[in-house]
Design an enzyme around this catalytic site. Structure first.
Site, PDB file in Angstrom:
ATOM      1  N   LYS A 111       0.821  -1.224   0.000  1.00  0.00           N
ATOM      2  CA  LYS A 111       0.000   0.000   0.000  1.00  0.00           C
ATOM      3  C   LYS A 111       0.849   1.265   0.000  1.00  0.00           C
ATOM      4  O   LYS A 111       0.551   2.231  -0.683  1.00  0.00           O
ATOM      5  CB  LYS A 111      -0.834   0.051   1.294  1.00  0.00           C
ATOM      6  CG  LYS A 111      -2.064  -0.806   1.290  1.00  0.00           C
ATOM      7  CD  LYS A 111      -2.912  -0.442   2.511  1.00  0.00           C
ATOM      8  CE  LYS A 111      -3.912  -1.542   2.786  1.00  0.00           C
ATOM      9  NZ  LYS A 111      -4.521  -1.455   4.092  1.00  0.00           N
ATOM     10  N   ASP A 151     -12.651   4.447  20.966  1.00  0.00           N
ATOM     11  CA  ASP A 151     -12.653   5.788  21.488  1.00  0.00           C
ATOM     12  C   ASP A 151     -13.604   6.606  20.594  1.00  0.00           C
ATOM     13  O   ASP A 151     -13.930   6.162  19.490  1.00  0.00           O
ATOM     14  CB  ASP A 151     -11.208   6.297  21.417  1.00  0.00           C
ATOM     15  CG  ASP A 151     -11.129   7.792  21.461  1.00  0.00           C
ATOM     16  OD1 ASP A 151     -11.538   8.354  22.481  1.00  0.00           O
ATOM     17  OD2 ASP A 151     -10.689   8.399  20.463  1.00  0.00           O
ATOM     18  N   ASP A 153     -13.851  10.754  19.954  1.00  0.00           N
ATOM     19  CA  ASP A 153     -13.252  11.845  19.169  1.00  0.00           C
ATOM     20  C   ASP A 153     -11.978  11.399  18.467  1.00  0.00           C
ATOM     21  O   ASP A 153     -11.112  10.790  19.082  1.00  0.00           O
ATOM     22  CB  ASP A 153     -12.898  13.031  20.079  1.00  0.00           C
ATOM     23  CG  ASP A 153     -14.133  13.684  20.684  1.00  0.00           C
ATOM     24  OD1 ASP A 153     -14.906  12.977  21.343  1.00  0.00           O
ATOM     25  OD2 ASP A 153     -14.308  14.898  20.500  1.00  0.00           O
ATOM     26  N   ASP A 159     -12.629  15.521  15.830  1.00  0.00           N
ATOM     27  CA  ASP A 159     -12.616  16.074  17.182  1.00  0.00           C
ATOM     28  C   ASP A 159     -13.808  17.003  17.418  1.00  0.00           C
ATOM     29  O   ASP A 159     -14.020  17.952  16.666  1.00  0.00           O
ATOM     30  CB  ASP A 159     -11.299  16.853  17.380  1.00  0.00           C
ATOM     31  CG  ASP A 159     -10.946  16.977  18.843  1.00  0.00           C
ATOM     32  OD1 ASP A 159     -11.556  16.259  19.659  1.00  0.00           O
ATOM     33  OD2 ASP A 159     -10.053  17.776  19.171  1.00  0.00           O
ATOM     34  N   THR A 187     -15.491   6.373  25.851  1.00  0.00           N
ATOM     35  CA  THR A 187     -15.088   7.756  25.585  1.00  0.00           C
ATOM     36  C   THR A 187     -14.897   8.532  26.883  1.00  0.00           C
ATOM     37  O   THR A 187     -15.523   8.210  27.896  1.00  0.00           O
ATOM     38  CB  THR A 187     -16.156   8.454  24.707  1.00  0.00           C
ATOM     39  OG1 THR A 187     -15.894   9.849  24.660  1.00  0.00           O
ATOM     40  CG2 THR A 187     -17.564   8.243  25.239  1.00  0.00           C
ATOM     41  N   ASP A 340      -8.496  20.884  24.682  1.00  0.00           N
ATOM     42  CA  ASP A 340      -8.924  21.017  26.072  1.00  0.00           C
ATOM     43  C   ASP A 340      -8.103  20.056  26.918  1.00  0.00           C
ATOM     44  O   ASP A 340      -7.393  19.200  26.383  1.00  0.00           O
ATOM     45  CB  ASP A 340     -10.440  20.744  26.223  1.00  0.00           C
ATOM     46  CG  ASP A 340     -10.874  19.441  25.569  1.00  0.00           C
ATOM     47  OD1 ASP A 340     -10.082  18.487  25.554  1.00  0.00           O
ATOM     48  OD2 ASP A 340     -12.021  19.358  25.087  1.00  0.00           O
ATOM     49  N   LYS A 348      -9.384   4.493  30.939  1.00  0.00           N
ATOM     50  CA  LYS A 348      -9.952   3.554  29.957  1.00  0.00           C
ATOM     51  C   LYS A 348      -9.517   2.105  30.173  1.00  0.00           C
ATOM     52  O   LYS A 348     -10.109   1.214  29.591  1.00  0.00           O
ATOM     53  CB  LYS A 348      -9.637   4.034  28.534  1.00  0.00           C
ATOM     54  CG  LYS A 348     -10.399   5.295  28.178  1.00  0.00           C
ATOM     55  CD  LYS A 348     -10.387   5.566  26.688  1.00  0.00           C
ATOM     56  CE  LYS A 348     -11.046   6.907  26.387  1.00  0.00           C
ATOM     57  NZ  LYS A 348     -11.094   7.208  24.951  1.00  0.00           N
ATOM     58  N   ASP A 372      -7.016   6.931  19.434  1.00  0.00           N
ATOM     59  CA  ASP A 372      -6.014   7.816  18.823  1.00  0.00           C
ATOM     60  C   ASP A 372      -5.009   8.346  19.835  1.00  0.00           C
ATOM     61  O   ASP A 372      -4.048   8.988  19.452  1.00  0.00           O
ATOM     62  CB  ASP A 372      -6.698   9.014  18.140  1.00  0.00           C
ATOM     63  CG  ASP A 372      -7.373   9.926  19.153  1.00  0.00           C
ATOM     64  OD1 ASP A 372      -8.330   9.474  19.806  1.00  0.00           O
ATOM     65  OD2 ASP A 372      -6.924  11.077  19.312  1.00  0.00           O
TER      66      ASP A 372
HETATM   67  P1  IMP Z   1     -12.709  10.801  23.572  1.00  0.00           P
HETATM   68  O1  IMP Z   1     -11.692  11.106  22.511  1.00  0.00           O
HETATM   69  O2  IMP Z   1     -13.912  10.104  23.019  1.00  0.00           O
HETATM   70  O3  IMP Z   1     -12.115  10.079  24.746  1.00  0.00           O
HETATM   71  O4  IMP Z   1     -13.297  12.210  24.080  1.00  0.00           O
HETATM   72  C1  IMP Z   1     -12.481  13.191  24.654  1.00  0.00           C
HETATM   73  C2  IMP Z   1     -13.126  14.538  24.584  1.00  0.00           C
HETATM   74  O5  IMP Z   1     -14.421  14.563  25.207  1.00  0.00           O
HETATM   75  C3  IMP Z   1     -12.356  15.567  25.352  1.00  0.00           C
HETATM   76  O6  IMP Z   1     -11.289  16.096  24.600  1.00  0.00           O
HETATM   77  C4  IMP Z   1     -13.402  16.640  25.647  1.00  0.00           C
HETATM   78  O7  IMP Z   1     -13.475  17.567  24.578  1.00  0.00           O
HETATM   79  C5  IMP Z   1     -14.721  15.877  25.679  1.00  0.00           C
HETATM   80  N1  IMP Z   1     -15.304  15.781  27.034  1.00  0.00           N
HETATM   81  C6  IMP Z   1     -16.563  16.126  27.345  1.00  0.00           C
HETATM   82  N2  IMP Z   1     -16.828  15.871  28.634  1.00  0.00           N
HETATM   83  C7  IMP Z   1     -15.701  15.344  29.160  1.00  0.00           C
HETATM   84  C8  IMP Z   1     -15.383  14.856  30.470  1.00  0.00           C
HETATM   85  O8  IMP Z   1     -16.183  14.845  31.406  1.00  0.00           O
HETATM   86  N3  IMP Z   1     -14.120  14.376  30.628  1.00  0.00           N
HETATM   87  C9  IMP Z   1     -13.230  14.347  29.607  1.00  0.00           C
HETATM   88  N4  IMP Z   1     -13.495  14.784  28.377  1.00  0.00           N
HETATM   89  C10 IMP Z   1     -14.740  15.284  28.141  1.00  0.00           C
HETATM   90 MG    MG Z   2      -9.948  10.444  21.051  1.00  0.00          MG
END
Ligand code: IMP
Ligand code: MG
Length: 413
Positions: A111, A151, A153, A159, A187, A340, A348, A372
């Site tokens: 690839k 996961d 985001d 994101d 998540t 953030d 996790k 990620d």
């Molecule tokens: P993940 O990538 O699915 O684990 O999501 C992470 C993102 O969820 C963080 O970067 C935040 O923007 C959002 N987030 C919203 N609420 C929370 C929380 O209570 N703890 C941590 N992240 C949160």
């Molecule tokens: Mg993530």
């Protein structure tokens, strides 16, 4: 032009994965010896450099594969710290399955044309993707795969975005579920109400709801675990937002039952104080968000944090909490979410283990987590490596590729 500062920053240990860097170092030698950057500049004939480079890269990957097998044998004997691989790469954690690295290299070379490159040596991303493919191949051959956790985001959607009906990952997740494989979204996003998860995941939830290729029983094999390991919801056709809260004692680990409310408050208070400190010292334009199981900073509307500021904030919080008494009693996760920083109660490792428990104590060898964030400090997917096999993706498109690899190989296995 990359500044010296940037280069040195990229060399910092918290931004590196030792196993990948070590493999990269091994592959650099045949690259130097066999690639011919001057081939375009002269008419002097050279040997078939692509074949040579490919053969040498493949040999090295086979040698690493054997070292992994040797490490697994040491794990079985209860002396993993004495394996040769552990001596070479001290940060190594558990291998749940062998890794078919030679075969995976050949597949990724087809690839990515790794051995045809004359100016760019095998990179971090080449090796990350070879490791992912090797993990998928091993799960198809061994496994069998019974649970996949994702996961949110950057892994399932961009994101901060939502999983909308056009997302390519939906049909792949349905294909996994139609094979009886359980699926979890693990998540950090921590909400106590089903509606908020429905807002984020509605494309997938609606597709599961209307799918005719999965049975009503298989539909219940989908769960969401939010706030790392704090709020669990299961798919339910009759629930208002297609998700129903799962009673905590059916999924929480025994170790979680010992968590005390006073400790949770104390840990979040300390975390909030360190976040405030970072906001003040770096003059960040930030809002603090305090929840029942998390505290975080988000940029004020219209602003963005620099990557260095995000990491400084995470490292400061991590260190202060690690050294606190309560931080030794209670698992927590401080991570950089891209724009953030959050400190969550739990992590996790626990989140995936809760899914394994809910579905009847599924083992690590039968579980895959796709995420990620696998940097040792500042990544919240990293700790899943303690309880299951993993794939490290850089985008939702790579998640789709990995699932396609699995489904294709599994259909001919
Ligand atoms: P993940 O990538 O699915 O684990 O999501 C992470 C993102 O969820 C963080 O970067 C935040 O923007 C959002 N987030 C919203 N609420 C929370 C929380 O209570 N703890 C941590 N992240 C949160
Ligand atoms: Mg993530």
């Amino acid at each position: 032009m990359t500044s010296r500062y940037r280069v040195e920053y990229a060399l910092k240990t918290h931004r590196r994965d030792q196993f990948i860097e070590w493999i990269k170092g091994l592959l650099a030698v045949p690259f130097v010896l066999h690639s011919q950057p001057n081939a375009a500049l002269t008419h002097v004939r050279t040997d078939d450099t692509v074949l040579n480079a490919r053969r040498r890269y493949a040999e090295i990957m086979r040698d690493v594969e054997q070292l992994v097998n040797d490490h697994i044998e040491h794990q079985r004997l209860g002396i993993p710290e004495r394996s040769k691989l552990k001596l070479l790469v001290p940060s190594l954690s558990i291998f749940f399955t062998p890794l078919l690295l030679e075969e995976a290299f050949m597949a990724q070379d087809t690839k990515r044309a790794i051995s045809s490159r004359r100016f760019v040596s095998p990179s971090f991303n080449d090796i990350r993707l070879i490791l992912n493919t090797a993990q998928i191949m091993s799960l198809v051959k061994g496994g069998p795969l019974q649970l996949v956790t994702f996961d949110g985001d950057v892994t399932l959607y961009d994101d901060g975005a939502s999983l909308i009906p056009s997302n390519q990952v939906i049909s792949r997740i349905l294909a996994l579920m139609s094979r009886g494989i359980r699926v979890g979204v693990v998540t950090a996003a921590g909400y106590e109400e089903a509606k908020r998860y429905n807002d984020r995941l509605h494309g997938l939830l609606e597709a599961i709801s209307s799918s005719e290729s999965i049975t009503a029983e298989q539909k219940k094999n989908f769960v969401v675990l939010g706030g790392e390991a704090n709020f669990m919801f299961q798919f339910n056709l009759d629930a208002p937002h297609l998700l129903e809260r799962v009673p905590r004692d059916t999924w929480a680990l025994d170790e979680m039952k010992k968590w005390k409310d006073e400790d949770i408050t104390e840990l979040l208070d300390i975390a909030e104080a360190t976040l405030n400190d970072s906001v003040k010292t770096m003059r960040l334009k930030a809002d603090i968000i305090r929840k029942s199981r998390a505290v975080g900073i988000v940029p004020k509307p219209g602003t963005k944090f620099f990557r260095e500021q995000l990491e400084e904030t995470v490292l400061a919080a991590q260190k202060v909490l690690e050294l606190s008494d309560v931080g030794r009693r209670l698992p927590f996760c401080a991570f950089n979410g891209g724009n953030d920083v959050f400190v969550d109660i739990g992590d996790k490792r626990i989140g995936v283990a809760c899914c394994q428990r809910l579905f009847g104590d599924i083992q690590g060898i039968n579980t895959l987590h796709v995420g990620d964030q696998f940097l040792s400090v500042s990544g919240n997917d990293f700790k899943t490596r303690m309880v299951c096999t993993t794939c490290w993706v850089a985008s939702p498109a790579e998640t789709v590729d990995i699932l396609d690899e699995f489904l294709e190989l599994a259909s001919i296995a």
